[in-house]
Design an enzyme around this catalytic site. Structure first.
Site, mmCIF file in Angstrom:
data_model
loop_
_atom_site.group_PDB
_atom_site.id
_atom_site.type_symbol
_atom_site.label_atom_id
_atom_site.label_comp_id
_atom_site.label_asym_id
_atom_site.label_seq_id
_atom_site.Cartn_x
_atom_site.Cartn_y
_atom_site.Cartn_z
ATOM 1 N N GLU B 48 35.198 38.177 47.796
ATOM 2 C CA GLU B 48 34.021 37.656 48.504
ATOM 3 C C GLU B 48 33.353 36.499 47.780
ATOM 4 O OE1 GLU B 48 34.945 40.785 48.060
ATOM 5 O OE2 GLU B 48 33.639 42.172 49.136
ATOM 6 N N ASN B 49 33.411 36.499 46.450
ATOM 7 C CA ASN B 49 32.697 35.457 45.723
ATOM 8 C C ASN B 49 33.396 34.107 45.796
ATOM 9 O OD1 ASN B 49 34.459 37.119 44.065
ATOM 10 N ND2 ASN B 49 33.897 35.788 42.376
#
Lengths: 244, 222
Positions: B48-49
């Site tokens: 996600e990052n």
């Protein structure tokens, strides 16, 4: 035009009490530690800026960066998705004591609200959180047979971000996954300050490689060899350092 | 009867990931699935990052803390790795571009509802990307022990804990069985051969249905 600012202190000197401040970073990666610590130093010297709303994915780790801002009492409210970390005690204790407010936002909704703020879109619909506690009180609507939750843009007075290379015009590149929230926060804040590891003349960044165009950036301050939050925490660092 | 270890559950889930799939693994236990990709298949992992196609953890001392996953653990670059900002990352999630998301669970209901982010009002709430991940991936699977530490079913009639998403889970890999969710019912696909249907049912909080043969769940020592 030249957006370079001579010092970290100058770069954070105009942030007022009560400001909404977006701070780049996901955990330690991309955390603009030097800008944050300059802001803390100003607060400790002058009592300002106080009562800040801080927007970040997390709510600090250890006793540096955002955790140090919270510890020193500058932060009235956190807007984040995951207020936990390896050492979340500073936020946790203040939150459980009712001394800091929390707006919990799903991570992708947080990102899209920031992007929307920067793009001039006041609200949008997302499937995220439909039917959950985090959608309470929000308008819902059905599109093509599926239910969505209305979310609003998120803007800020100031963004503090960390980039790898910046030119005098504020064009930026990032280093690996340290990019995370910085490009969208730069768009969503009225005034964006970038600390950069390298400053180059205009033309020093290949236009094809620019990630954040300079129109989204107001000030660039040079911080060669920036601290990495994870390294500071592994060394049990505390800001401000208490002299013996 | 010996239940599967977490590594064995992860191994079983990995067998269903096709070559070239774009995959998000939830932080913690689901990250283990990456270790068991079948030979000849290569999945591309999303975090996600803001990384697609990252590699395994580096050797201790070799960490670069700008190169981490959503669990904030260090990862490595591979040929073909791509970086992107957070809004693009969640466009990949919500926009239907991921093939599979594999997540942990506190409870999964027979209608596909998932509870995996909060155990109630105590303490500091934290949600991260869980509510985004359950919407958008073409397939949302759960890996979990079949029952809680105190023996209560995790596959339930209705979730009693705060929901992460409604009707989002389509397959559950547990320490005892593989269960699909279809039309608001649990469909038993595989179970440990040493376990009877009735024994499994007694550990499950809603009726298990059968739609054709139930295969033996056989997993190597891993």
């Amino acid at each position: 035009m030249d957006k370079r600012i001579a010092s970290l202190a100058d770069a954070v000197s105009d942030i007022p009490d009560g400001a909404a401040v977006m701070i780049g970073g996901f955990g330690g990666s991309g955390a603009p530690i030097e800008l944050i610590h300059a802001l803390i130093d100003r607060y400790l010297a002058t009592g300002s800026p106080a009562r800040l709303t801080v927007i970040n994915n997390n709510a600090g780790n250890g006793h540096v960066g955002i955790a140090a801002m919270i510890e020193q009492g500058m932060v009235a409210k956190m807007v984040c998705s995951f207020p936990r970390s390896a050492d979340p005690r500073v936020f946790t204790e203040k939150y459980l004591a009712g001394e800091i407010a929390l707006e919990l936002v799903p991570q992708g909704t947080l990102a899209e609200r920031i992007r929307a703020g920067g793009a001039g879109i006041p609200a949008f619909y997302t499937p995220t959180s439909f039917g959950t506690d985090l959608a309470e009180g929000k308008p819902v609507a059905e599109f093509e047979g599926r239910s969505y939750v209305q979310e609003r843009w998120l803007k800020a007075d100031v963004a503090l971000i960390k980039a790898e290379t910046g030119d005098h015009l504020g064009n930026l590149t990032y280093r690996m996954a340290a990019r995370n929230f910085a490009p969208i926060m730069a768009m969503a804040a009225a005034h964006t300050v970038a600390q950069v590891s390298h400053i180059v003349e205009p033309g020093g960044i290949d236009p094809e490689a620019v990630v954040t165009p300079g129109i989204f950036v107001d000030a660039v301050v040079s911080v060669p060899n920036p601290a990495q939050e994870e390294d500071l925490n592994r060394a049990n660092a505390i800001h401000p350092q208490v002299s013996a | 009867m010996t239940k599967l270890t977490n590594a064995q559950i992860a191994w079983r889930a990995a067998q269903d990931i096709h070559d070239g799939a774009y995959v998000n693994l939830g932080i913690g236990f689901p990250e283990m699935v990456a270790r068991f990709q079948p030979k000849g298949r290569q999945a591309i992992f999303h975090t996600e990052n803001g990384i697609l196609g990252f590699g395994e953890a580096p050797a201790p001392g070799q960490e670069d803390w700008d190169l981490i996953n959503a669990g904030k653990k260090a990862v490595t670059l591979k040929p073909g790795t791509a970086f992107f900002h957070h809004a693009d990352s969640f466009a990949m999630v919500r926009g239907g571009h991921l093939d599979v998301a594999i997540l942990g669970a506190y409870q999964v209901a027979q209608n596909g509802d998932l509870a995996n982010w909060s155990t109630g009002p105590k303490g500091v709430p934290a949600v991260g990307g869980a509510m985004d991940l359950v919407h958008g991936a073409k397939r949302v699977a759960v890996i979990t022990d079949h029952v809680t530490k105190d023996g209560k079913p995790k596959l339930v009639d209705r979730c009693t804990l705060p929901l992460t998403g409604l009707g989002c889970v389509t397959r559950i890999y547990t320490s005892l069985a593989v269960v699909d969710i279809k039309d608001g019912r649990f469909l038993l696909r595989e179970k440990l051969p040493a376990l009877s249907f009735d024994e499994l049912q007694s550990l499950t909080g809603a009726p298990l249905h059968r739609d054709g043969d139930v295969a033996d769940l056989i997993v190597p020592e891993v």
